[in-house]
Enzyme design. Structure first.
Site, short mmCIF file in Angstrom:
data_model
loop_
_atom_site.label_atom_id
_atom_site.label_comp_id
_atom_site.label_asym_id
_atom_site.label_seq_id
_atom_site.Cartn_x
_atom_site.Cartn_y
_atom_site.Cartn_z
N LYS A 101 34.26 53.86 28.57
CA LYS A 101 35.13 54.54 28.71
C LYS A 101 33.95 55.59 29.67
O LYS A 101 33.76 56.65 30.30
CB LYS A 101 35.74 55.85 28.20
CG LYS A 101 37.01 55.45 27.63
CD LYS A 101 38.01 56.18 28.32
CE LYS A 101 38.98 55.60 29.82
NZ LYS A 101 39.12 53.75 29.49
N ARG A 145 45.17 57.17 43.87
CA ARG A 145 44.70 55.73 43.53
C ARG A 145 43.35 55.62 45.00
O ARG A 145 42.96 53.85 45.09
CB ARG A 145 45.75 55.30 44.58
CG ARG A 145 46.98 55.28 43.88
CD ARG A 145 48.25 54.66 44.52
NE ARG A 145 48.60 52.97 45.09
CZ ARG A 145 49.00 52.30 45.01
NH1 ARG A 145 49.53 52.34 43.65
NH2 ARG A 145 48.64 50.77 45.82
N LYS A 182 42.21 54.18 40.55
CA LYS A 182 43.54 53.95 39.18
C LYS A 182 44.63 53.04 39.46
O LYS A 182 44.04 52.20 38.24
CB LYS A 182 44.76 55.18 39.24
CG LYS A 182 45.80 55.44 37.90
CD LYS A 182 44.59 56.13 37.09
CE LYS A 182 45.77 55.89 35.70
NZ LYS A 182 45.15 55.61 34.87
N ASN A 210 48.06 48.76 53.04
CA ASN A 210 47.28 48.74 51.27
C ASN A 210 47.04 47.17 50.82
O ASN A 210 48.07 46.75 51.38
CB ASN A 210 48.24 49.78 50.29
CG ASN A 210 47.38 49.82 49.37
OD1 ASN A 210 46.44 48.73 48.96
ND2 ASN A 210 48.41 49.36 47.49
N GLY A 211 46.21 46.57 51.02
CA GLY A 211 46.41 45.28 50.81
C GLY A 211 44.59 44.68 51.83
O GLY A 211 44.18 45.60 52.02
N GLU A 241 32.79 54.53 32.80
CA GLU A 241 33.44 55.13 34.05
C GLU A 241 33.67 56.54 34.18
O GLU A 241 33.47 56.31 35.43
CB GLU A 241 35.14 54.85 33.70
CG GLU A 241 36.46 53.27 34.13
CD GLU A 241 37.27 53.64 33.64
OE1 GLU A 241 38.30 53.44 34.64
OE2 GLU A 241 37.32 54.06 32.37
N GLU A 257 36.28 49.41 24.22
CA GLU A 257 36.40 50.11 25.66
C GLU A 257 36.30 51.59 25.42
O GLU A 257 36.14 52.43 26.14
CB GLU A 257 38.32 50.41 24.35
CG GLU A 257 39.39 51.76 25.44
CD GLU A 257 39.41 51.83 27.26
OE1 GLU A 257 39.18 50.57 27.60
OE2 GLU A 257 40.23 52.57 27.49
N HIS A 289 21.96 38.38 18.43
CA HIS A 289 21.94 37.04 18.72
C HIS A 289 21.40 38.19 20.21
O HIS A 289 21.42 37.20 20.55
CB HIS A 289 22.77 36.86 19.37
CG HIS A 289 24.14 36.38 17.95
ND1 HIS A 289 23.32 34.91 16.69
CD2 HIS A 289 24.37 36.56 16.86
CE1 HIS A 289 23.81 34.75 15.26
NE2 HIS A 289 24.11 36.12 15.47
N TRP A 317 40.92 53.34 50.24
CA TRP A 317 39.89 52.74 49.29
C TRP A 317 39.78 52.08 50.17
O TRP A 317 40.00 50.39 49.77
CB TRP A 317 40.27 52.85 47.38
CG TRP A 317 39.34 51.98 46.65
CD1 TRP A 317 38.75 52.71 45.32
CD2 TRP A 317 39.04 50.36 45.95
NE1 TRP A 317 38.21 52.43 45.31
CE2 TRP A 317 37.89 50.87 45.54
CE3 TRP A 317 39.59 49.45 46.94
CZ2 TRP A 317 37.48 49.37 44.77
CZ3 TRP A 317 38.19 48.53 46.15
CH2 TRP A 317 37.31 48.27 45.64
N CYS A 320 44.89 51.70 48.44
CA CYS A 320 45.41 53.26 48.55
C CYS A 320 46.46 53.65 48.52
O CYS A 320 47.04 53.13 47.98
CB CYS A 320 45.24 53.03 49.87
SG CYS A 320 43.65 51.35 50.33
O1 M6R Z 1 47.33 49.73 35.79
P1 M6R Z 1 46.58 48.77 34.36
O2 M6R Z 1 46.34 48.99 33.19
O3 M6R Z 1 46.98 47.44 34.73
O4 M6R Z 1 45.62 48.49 35.47
C1 M6R Z 1 44.02 48.06 34.97
C2 M6R Z 1 42.71 48.51 34.60
O5 M6R Z 1 42.56 49.14 36.50
C3 M6R Z 1 42.95 49.80 33.98
O6 M6R Z 1 43.23 49.69 33.07
C4 M6R Z 1 40.98 50.17 34.77
O7 M6R Z 1 40.52 49.32 33.68
C5 M6R Z 1 40.84 52.17 34.23
N1 M6R Z 1 40.59 52.81 35.47
C6 M6R Z 1 40.25 51.94 32.30
O8 M6R Z 1 40.33 53.38 32.15
#
Ligand code: M6R
Length: 616
Positions: A493, A27, A611, A103-104, A496, A489, A512, A77, A2
């Site tokens: 992307k 966030r 984020k 937050n937490g 996401e 990756e 496999h 969040w 958050c």
């Molecule tokens: O801040 P960080 O790099 O530790 O975050 C790790 C992941 O949460 C972050 O890379 C997440 O997978 C992204 N949304 C990917 O686009």
């Protein structure tokens, strides 16, 4: 996850809080709220709404919230309690004596709530956070100050928390707590005003003079004074940091989305990252923020790279850099698995954490495991002053600037550049790479920003493909060697931002199992640049096509054979073998972005995500 903000000073808090929440909306964005202390009535006024900040703004206009010199705000969040107006923060207590943002996770909240209910407290939400407000109100009633109330209550909470609270009893101050690794609290110092936030972007428009609270620190923040104490209430002297981040780098400018802006910033961000590690004529490496002696580094016998999500994919590439350049045994691991596995590490292990935010709880907890085992630690991080940079023995900073889109792009490519530099440095110090070889690698690395700029010219091609992909339900991404994490990756992307189901596999794995998925409606993206086992990838492409599958291939410019073989090709400029993943990922980012736009998705703030993930 958050976003937390607070203001106390002489200006009207409301617009400052709302703007700060917008700066932190990445966030969490399922609900938002603010609370201010109305100066005339000395009463707390709380406005909160499910949904994005825009809905909160409309509610504020409607409510006619008074001007106030002190307030707090939150963008949520959800963890406990579904997104709804009543579950949005801030939360208050029965008698409105305390207002809290958090937050937490309060892991023992059910127990605390039952205890409070038995003492007659009535709850207005299903959140864990509300217990904090009720408990603090009890402490105030016993005569404790607001700061002591927070400190005493924090001692009863299980789990990691970042909390900010206010009360009409102390109308000139906010209090804050950081317990564990659930997220940061940054205090910003202005002229006759002070700020609180979970992250720097919210403070940068106002000040660059900041203090980061550490685990077990509590603060009382007024317009002209900040007091920080430890768990025992004793005053602590805390250093003030001057941060260098440029606030304008966090603005969207003329771009429709932060994701597009951030992808286009990659050539400059990669160049800035390389420049921060290299001195020229002759090119040599200097890792200024890694104050570890060569003797200590030479004791390292194994490297473990950890991260989550995109940063894990960067760690997977980094593992190959370390093996192939520094010739050290290396492995890459998901930080959340690593920390619970009782990993075999000791003082001869170097743990390299990769984290854009430096605040991801899984990474911080894994770092704590590594610290307990006496491992040497280096973090590759984009956020100055973050918790990861404070836990590690050294930091290799990526110079990507603020990344606002939830989907990471420029922080991935800059992390790869930084990991390449780190592997070269390790190899050089350990004597497996002579100065000539080092200089050769560095000059290859310096060609990457231009190559990425040219790869970004593939946007129109990605746009055309996106028009077809927009109706796709499922995709496969394949790669080998250094292109395997790039395929992972690319798939991340795509899922996401466009919500298309996409899986990344090592191409050798295809036969496999995943090959059973091949059919005309399941496109395959083959990441097959020249040096990543390209001829074996060509065989994979043939196998997919033989089963009626459609292939989009990322190839090296001029690879006419693969261009002919695939249904569509995204040709990237040729670079050296180890630099290839940095360039090959660019068309995959573009493809995900354009597909998400074609599907009308919320590109910068995809559903369910945040984020920075500060809860487990
Ligand atoms: O801040 P960080 O790099 O530790 O975050 C790790 C992941 O949460 C972050 O890379 C997440 O997978 C992204 N949304 C990917 O686009």
């Amino acid at each position: 996850m958050c976003g937390i903000v607070g203001y106390v000073g002489r200006r009207n808090a409301v617009p400052i809080l709302v703007q700060a929440l917008k700066d932190l909306e990445y966030r969490g964005y399922d609900s938002a709220g603010i609370a201010v202390l109305a100066p005339e009535s000395n009463r707390l006024v709380i406005v909160k709404r499910e949904g994005k900040i825009a809905r909160l703004e409309a509610a504020l206009a409607e409510a006619g919230i008074p001007d106030a010199n002190l307030g707090i705000g939150h963008t949520r969040w959800a963890t406990h309690g579904r997104p709804a107006d009543h579950n949005a923060h801030p939360h208050t207590s029965c008698h409105g004596e305390v207002v809290v943002i958090h937050n937490g996770i309060v892991e023992n909240y059910a127990e605390l709530r039952a205890e409070l209910v038995s003492r007659g407290h009535r709850f207005a939400s299903e959140t864990d956070t509300e217990t904090v407000a009720h408990l603090m109100e009890e402490q105030l009633a016993e005569g404790h100050s607001l700061l002591d109330a927070l400190r005493l209550v924090a001692g009863r909470l299980e789990g990691s928390q970042a909390i900010v609270a206010a009360s009409p009893r102390e109308p000139n101050a906010l209090v804050a707590a950081r317990v564990g690794n659930a997220g940061g609290i940054v205090i910003g110092f202005g002229e006759g005003e002070s700020f609180l936030a979970s992250d720097l972007p919210a403070l940068l428009p106002h000040t660059r003079r900041v203090v980061f609270l550490e685990d077990g620190q509590f603060a009382r923040v007024s317009a002209d004074d900040v007091l920080v104490v430890g768990r025992d209430g004793a005053r602590l002297e805390i250093p003030v940091h001057e941060v260098a981040l440029d606030p304008s780098s966090a603005l969207k400018g003329p771009y429709p989305h932060f994701m597009l802006k951030e992808m286009l910033e990659q050539p400059e961000a990669i160049s800035d990252t390389i420049r921060s590690l290299v001195t020229f004529e002759p090119p040599t490496l200097h890792l200024d923020d890694v104050p570890i002696s060569p003797e200590r580094l030479r004791q390292v016998q194994r490297v473990v790279l950890i991260g989550m999500g995109t940063s894990l994919h960067a760690a997977m590439v980094g593992r190959q850099f370390v093996e192939q350049i520094a010739r050290l045994p290396a492995e890459a691991d998901n930080a959340s698995e690593f920390r619970h596995r009782e990993p075999v590490i000791d003082a001869r292990t170097l743990v390299v954490s990769v984290t854009q935010s430096g605040e991801t709880v899984d990474v911080l907890e894994a770092m704590a495991v590594a610290a307990r085992a006496g491992a040497l630690q280096i973090t590759v991080c984009n956020t100055e002053g973050s918790q990861a940079t404070r836990l590690a023995d050294g930091t290799v900073y990526t110079r990507a600037g603020v990344e606002r889109c939830v989907a990471s792009t420029k922080c991935f490519t800059t992390a790869l550049a930084a990991l390449y530099g780190l592997a070269l440095w390790l190899g050089h110090i350990r004597g497996v790479l002579d100065s000539g070889e080092l200089q050769h690698h560095l000059s290859e690395l310096m060609r990457v920003p231009d190559a990425c700029a040219r790869a970004l010219e593939l946007r129109p091609a990605a746009q055309r493909l996106a028009a077809e992909l927009a109706s796709t339900a499922s995709m496969l991404y394949l790669g080998r060697g250094l292109a395997y994490p790039v395929a992972m990756e690319g798939a991340l992307k795509m899922k996401e931002v466009s919500y298309i189901h996409a899986e990344g596999y090592a191409a050798g794995e295809m036969k496999h199992g995943p090959i059973a998925l091949i059919e005309p409606s399941v496109p395959t993206v083959a990441v097959a640049p020249k040096h990543a086992l390209r001829s074996k990838m060509a065989a994979n492409v043939e196998q997919v096509r033989a089963r009626g599958g459609r292939v989009i291939a990322v190839v090296t410019e001029g690879d006419e054979e693969l261009i002919r073989l695939a249904d569509a090709a995204l040709p990237v400029p040729e670079v050296s073998r180890l630099a290839e993943p940095i360039v090959a990922v660019v068309p995959l980012q573009l493809l995900a972005y354009e597909t998400a736009v074609a599907r009308g998705c919320d590109v910068d703030q995809p559903r369910n995500l945040a984020k920075t993930v500060t809860v487990e």
